[in-house]
Design a protein around this motif. Structure first.
Motif, PDB file in Angstrom:
ATOM      1  N   ASP A   1       0.842  -1.188   0.000  1.00  0.00           N
ATOM      2  CA  ASP A   1       0.000   0.000   0.000  1.00  0.00           C
ATOM      3  C   ASP A   1       0.885   1.249   0.000  1.00  0.00           C
ATOM      4  O   ASP A   1       1.588   1.514   0.975  1.00  0.00           O
ATOM      5  N   PRO A   2       0.865   2.047  -1.069  1.00  0.00           N
ATOM      6  CA  PRO A   2       1.720   3.240  -1.119  1.00  0.00           C
ATOM      7  C   PRO A   2       1.475   4.212   0.024  1.00  0.00           C
ATOM      8  O   PRO A   2       2.386   4.943   0.419  1.00  0.00           O
ATOM      9  N   ALA A   3       0.281   4.224   0.572  1.00  0.00           N
ATOM     10  CA  ALA A   3      -0.030   5.138   1.663  1.00  0.00           C
ATOM     11  C   ALA A   3       0.632   4.718   2.970  1.00  0.00           C
ATOM     12  O   ALA A   3       0.811   5.540   3.873  1.00  0.00           O
ATOM     13  N   LYS A   4       1.012   3.443   3.076  1.00  0.00           N
ATOM     14  CA  LYS A   4       1.622   2.946   4.309  1.00  0.00           C
ATOM     15  C   LYS A   4       3.082   2.547   4.137  1.00  0.00           C
ATOM     16  O   LYS A   4       3.879   2.668   5.059  1.00  0.00           O
ATOM     17  N   SER A   5       3.423   2.057   2.955  1.00  0.00           N
ATOM     18  CA  SER A   5       4.781   1.571   2.714  1.00  0.00           C
ATOM     19  C   SER A   5       5.698   2.637   2.147  1.00  0.00           C
ATOM     20  O   SER A   5       6.910   2.603   2.349  1.00  0.00           O
ATOM     21  N   GLY A   6       5.149   3.598   1.413  1.00  0.00           N
ATOM     22  CA  GLY A   6       5.956   4.606   0.755  1.00  0.00           C
ATOM     23  C   GLY A   6       6.011   4.361  -0.741  1.00  0.00           C
ATOM     24  O   GLY A   6       5.188   3.632  -1.305  1.00  0.00           O
ATOM     25  N   ALA A   7       6.999   4.948  -1.399  1.00  0.00           N
ATOM     26  CA  ALA A   7       7.070   4.931  -2.862  1.00  0.00           C
ATOM     27  C   ALA A   7       7.568   3.615  -3.433  1.00  0.00           C
ATOM     28  O   ALA A   7       7.477   3.392  -4.638  1.00  0.00           O
ATOM     29  N   ALA A   8       8.124   2.754  -2.600  1.00  0.00           N
ATOM     30  CA  ALA A   8       8.689   1.490  -3.082  1.00  0.00           C
ATOM     31  C   ALA A   8       8.086   0.312  -2.336  1.00  0.00           C
ATOM     32  O   ALA A   8       7.715   0.423  -1.165  1.00  0.00           O
ATOM     33  N   GLY A   9       8.009  -0.834  -3.021  1.00  0.00           N
ATOM     34  CA  GLY A   9       7.524  -2.060  -2.417  1.00  0.00           C
ATOM     35  C   GLY A   9       8.670  -2.937  -1.980  1.00  0.00           C
ATOM     36  O   GLY A   9       9.222  -2.773  -0.890  1.00  0.00           O
ATOM     37  N   ALA A  10       9.042  -3.893  -2.845  1.00  0.00           N
ATOM     38  CA  ALA A  10      10.152  -4.784  -2.507  1.00  0.00           C
ATOM     39  C   ALA A  10      11.440  -4.018  -2.273  1.00  0.00           C
ATOM     40  O   ALA A  10      12.251  -4.377  -1.409  1.00  0.00           O
ATOM     41  N   PHE A  11      11.646  -2.939  -3.028  1.00  0.00           N
ATOM     42  CA  PHE A  11      12.897  -2.196  -2.859  1.00  0.00           C
ATOM     43  C   PHE A  11      12.947  -1.462  -1.530  1.00  0.00           C
ATOM     44  O   PHE A  11      14.010  -1.340  -0.929  1.00  0.00           O
TER      45      PHE A  11
ATOM     46  N   MET B   1      16.949   5.837   2.960  1.00  0.00           N
ATOM     47  CA  MET B   1      15.805   6.519   2.354  1.00  0.00           C
ATOM     48  C   MET B   1      16.211   7.232   1.067  1.00  0.00           C
ATOM     49  O   MET B   1      15.425   7.291   0.111  1.00  0.00           O
ATOM     50  N   TYR B   2      17.420   7.756   1.018  1.00  0.00           N
ATOM     51  CA  TYR B   2      17.898   8.399  -0.212  1.00  0.00           C
ATOM     52  C   TYR B   2      18.056   7.362  -1.324  1.00  0.00           C
ATOM     53  O   TYR B   2      17.707   7.618  -2.483  1.00  0.00           O
ATOM     54  N   PHE B   3      18.555   6.184  -0.955  1.00  0.00           N
ATOM     55  CA  PHE B   3      18.680   5.087  -1.926  1.00  0.00           C
ATOM     56  C   PHE B   3      17.309   4.735  -2.509  1.00  0.00           C
ATOM     57  O   PHE B   3      17.156   4.593  -3.730  1.00  0.00           O
ATOM     58  N   ILE B   4      16.306   4.594  -1.650  1.00  0.00           N
ATOM     59  CA  ILE B   4      14.958   4.265  -2.132  1.00  0.00           C
ATOM     60  C   ILE B   4      14.436   5.356  -3.058  1.00  0.00           C
ATOM     61  O   ILE B   4      13.938   5.075  -4.158  1.00  0.00           O
ATOM     62  N   GLN B   5      14.563   6.614  -2.634  1.00  0.00           N
ATOM     63  CA  GLN B   5      14.050   7.715  -3.450  1.00  0.00           C
ATOM     64  C   GLN B   5      14.709   7.752  -4.819  1.00  0.00           C
ATOM     65  O   GLN B   5      14.028   7.886  -5.852  1.00  0.00           O
ATOM     66  N   GLN B   6      16.035   7.629  -4.856  1.00  0.00           N
ATOM     67  CA  GLN B   6      16.733   7.739  -6.124  1.00  0.00           C
ATOM     68  C   GLN B   6      16.444   6.542  -7.031  1.00  0.00           C
ATOM     69  O   GLN B   6      16.390   6.690  -8.254  1.00  0.00           O
ATOM     70  N   CYS B   7      16.257   5.365  -6.460  1.00  0.00           N
ATOM     71  CA  CYS B   7      15.897   4.198  -7.266  1.00  0.00           C
ATOM     72  C   CYS B   7      14.515   4.359  -7.879  1.00  0.00           C
ATOM     73  O   CYS B   7      14.304   4.048  -9.063  1.00  0.00           O
ATOM     74  N   VAL B   8      13.563   4.846  -7.101  1.00  0.00           N
ATOM     75  CA  VAL B   8      12.212   5.066  -7.613  1.00  0.00           C
ATOM     76  C   VAL B   8      12.230   6.117  -8.718  1.00  0.00           C
ATOM     77  O   VAL B   8      11.624   5.947  -9.787  1.00  0.00           O
ATOM     78  N   ASN B   9      12.949   7.222  -8.489  1.00  0.00           N
ATOM     79  CA  ASN B   9      13.007   8.289  -9.485  1.00  0.00           C
ATOM     80  C   ASN B   9      13.727   7.835 -10.753  1.00  0.00           C
ATOM     81  O   ASN B   9      13.335   8.184 -11.868  1.00  0.00           O
ATOM     82  N   SER B  10      14.786   7.045 -10.592  1.00  0.00           N
ATOM     83  CA  SER B  10      15.513   6.533 -11.752  1.00  0.00           C
ATOM     84  C   SER B  10      14.626   5.621 -12.585  1.00  0.00           C
ATOM     85  O   SER B  10      14.569   5.730 -13.817  1.00  0.00           O
ATOM     86  N   SER B  11      13.925   4.734 -11.933  1.00  0.00           N
ATOM     87  CA  SER B  11      13.052   3.806 -12.644  1.00  0.00           C
ATOM     88  C   SER B  11      11.951   4.551 -13.395  1.00  0.00           C
ATOM     89  O   SER B  11      11.594   4.185 -14.524  1.00  0.00           O
TER      90      SER B  11
ATOM     91  N   CYS C   1      18.265   2.386 -12.043  1.00  0.00           N
ATOM     92  CA  CYS C   1      17.401   1.349 -11.480  1.00  0.00           C
ATOM     93  C   CYS C   1      16.178   1.071 -12.354  1.00  0.00           C
ATOM     94  O   CYS C   1      15.601   1.974 -12.965  1.00  0.00           O
ATOM     95  N   HIS C   2      15.802  -0.213 -12.411  1.00  0.00           N
ATOM     96  CA  HIS C   2      14.538  -0.649 -13.012  1.00  0.00           C
ATOM     97  C   HIS C   2      13.693  -1.316 -11.919  1.00  0.00           C
ATOM     98  O   HIS C   2      14.167  -2.253 -11.266  1.00  0.00           O
ATOM     99  N   LEU C   3      12.471  -0.847 -11.742  1.00  0.00           N
ATOM    100  CA  LEU C   3      11.526  -1.462 -10.815  1.00  0.00           C
ATOM    101  C   LEU C   3      10.278  -1.879 -11.588  1.00  0.00           C
ATOM    102  O   LEU C   3       9.875  -1.212 -12.545  1.00  0.00           O
ATOM    103  N   LYS C   4       9.657  -2.976 -11.142  1.00  0.00           N
ATOM    104  CA  LYS C   4       8.456  -3.441 -11.838  1.00  0.00           C
ATOM    105  C   LYS C   4       7.552  -4.212 -10.878  1.00  0.00           C
ATOM    106  O   LYS C   4       8.031  -4.921  -9.995  1.00  0.00           O
ATOM    107  N   ALA C   5       6.251  -4.071 -11.088  1.00  0.00           N
ATOM    108  CA  ALA C   5       5.259  -4.901 -10.400  1.00  0.00           C
ATOM    109  C   ALA C   5       4.772  -5.946 -11.390  1.00  0.00           C
ATOM    110  O   ALA C   5       4.106  -5.624 -12.374  1.00  0.00           O
ATOM    111  N   PHE C   6       5.126  -7.208 -11.138  1.00  0.00           N
ATOM    112  CA  PHE C   6       4.738  -8.289 -12.038  1.00  0.00           C
ATOM    113  C   PHE C   6       3.347  -8.834 -11.734  1.00  0.00           C
ATOM    114  O   PHE C   6       2.673  -9.353 -12.619  1.00  0.00           O
ATOM    115  N   VAL C   7       2.918  -8.738 -10.487  1.00  0.00           N
ATOM    116  CA  VAL C   7       1.597  -9.241 -10.128  1.00  0.00           C
ATOM    117  C   VAL C   7       0.557  -8.202 -10.515  1.00  0.00           C
ATOM    118  O   VAL C   7       0.624  -7.039 -10.093  1.00  0.00           O
ATOM    119  N   GLU C   8      -0.400  -8.622 -11.327  1.00  0.00           N
ATOM    120  CA  GLU C   8      -1.409  -7.711 -11.854  1.00  0.00           C
ATOM    121  C   GLU C   8      -2.192  -7.050 -10.724  1.00  0.00           C
ATOM    122  O   GLU C   8      -2.615  -7.703  -9.773  1.00  0.00           O
TER     123      GLU C   8
END
Length: 398
Positions: free
Chosen positions: A195-205, A372-382, A229-236
């Motif tokens: 849930d983006p509202a509880k987990s933040g901008a990234a899931g597994a990452f 947290m900076y790592f997560i942010q930059q990975c999300v933005n890069s993807s 970085c490449h991020l993807k949600a494979f589960v529909e």
């Protein structure tokens, strides 16, 4: 040696989160008390006041110290005499609540052990860092894999130059438990993590890649420069990533990769890291944590086993052991090593001694900001087709 010298008593712990259905709350309570240096005294175990109080007997918390909210807990504990009130607060709640709880605890003068990732986003992490810097509290982040004896062994070996110049860092954390859309079945652990509202901008990452990244930083000390970085949600239907890979350039010219998956069939908690240097290479795997493999071309591979009495063990490696060789130590013991290192600092602070908030063997608030900076930059890069983005954060530099 006296218990938590010079206090000569157990440290009093408060737990936020950890109510019915919680995994990590129970882990925190066990790890903190494993070495008999702390006792769980108080708690606000759920955001639901009734559930918070009804969960207290599961932990042996007295009714008078079972609070309906963390605000009530901090207020009530602050009013108690010094020889009764808590010494530290452990935060084991979903990501979106970490910041408010941690900030309030620090401002009330209590030490904190916060689960990772430290906050919901980078702005909160930077604000929390400032709050901690303006205090004298001990602040630890539970990157618990740094507590394994052979991780600390590898860290000392690398920092002393046994591997030579570091050329490559490959880390991965592979799971399979989210192969199906468990969140649609209202499975508690899956629901908030996706849930983006509880987990933040990234899931597994945000959930597990942060561990893999932190482990490379902890073991090598090599500073990052940039990330793609490449991020993807494979589960529909899933709103956050369940798979991703990041490529990292380090300041010394080394390259690194971080891969995280929560959709790989049959995989459990396979955190693994390989580090290549000019003199040799190391490999450590969390599912076989009592072995560390060291390799050099033309020589037989060496397997370091966890043995506190062996001549090859470094000081921090041996110091992280509790049992003789052959008796496996693993997750709880590693988690407890983060706690016990923080306890050393808490005891010093309580005795009026100055503590170092930055250069610690346990992960601290600076590591939390970097994560947290790592997560942010990975999300933005993807989001920008794997564009290269900077990974230098001045405040988090050690």
């Amino acid at each position: 040696m006296a218990l938590n010298e010079p206090l000569n008593r157990k440290l009093r712990m408060a737990l936020v989160g950890g109510g019915a259905g919680s995994f990590i709350g129970r882990v925190h309570s066990i790890a903190a008390c494993l070495d008999n240096r702390a006792v769980l005294t108080a708690g606000a175990l759920s955001s639901n006041p009734e559930r918070a109080k009804s969960s207290a007997p599961d932990y042996g918390i007295a009714d008078s110290r079972a609070y309906g909210s963390y605000e009530a807990m901090l207020d009530g504990e602050s009013k108690l005499p010094e020889d009764e009130r808590i010494d530290f607060v452990s935060i084991a709640t979903p990501n979106h609540t970490h910041f408010e709880v941690a900030r309030a605890a620090v401002e009330a003068g209590f030490n904190v052990v916060c689960d990772k990732p430290m906050t919901f986003d980078l702005a909160q992490a930077e604000s929390l860092l400032e709050t901690v810097q303006n205090s004298d509290v001990v602040f630890a982040v539970s990157h618990n894999y740094t507590g394994y004896p052979l991780v600390r062994q590898a860290r000392e070996m690398i920092l002393s130059g046994e591997l030579g110049e570091i050329n490559a860092i490959r880390s991965q954390y592979i799971q399979g438990w989210l192969r199906t859309q468990l969140e649609a079945e209202d499975q508690k652990q899956a629901a908030w993590r996706t849930d983006p509202a509880k987990s933040g901008a990234a899931g597994a990452f945000g959930d597990i890649a942060t561990h893999a990244y932190n482990l490379g930083r902890y073991m090598t000390g090599v500073l990052p420069d940039s990330v793609s970085c490449h991020l993807k949600a494979f589960v529909e239907g899933r709103k956050l990533d369940d798979y991703g890979t990041a490529v990292i350039r380090y300041e010394n010219g080394a390259l690194g990769t971080v891969t995280a998956s929560q959709i790989s069939h049959g995989r459990e908690n396979d955190l693994e890291i390989e580090i290549d240097g000019t003199k040799g290479s190391l490999r450590w795997r969390q599912e076989n944590p009592n072995e560390l493999i060291y390799r050099q071309n033309g020589k037989a591979h060496q397997i370091y086993t966890r043995d506190p009495n062996a001549e090859y063990m470094t000081g921090s490696g041996a110091g992280a052991c509790r049992l003789p060789s052959g008796h496996p130590e693993a997750f709880f013991e590693a988690f407890a090593n983060v706690y016990t290192a923080a306890f050393d600092a808490m005891a010093k602070r309580a005795a009026g001694e100055k503590i170092d908030q930055r250069d610690t063997i346990y992960p601290n608030v600076y590591d939390g900001v970097e994560g947290m900076y790592f997560i942010q930059q990975c999300v933005n890069s993807s989001a920008d087709n794997a564009a290269w983005l900077p990974l230098k954060h001045a405040a988090a530099r050690k």
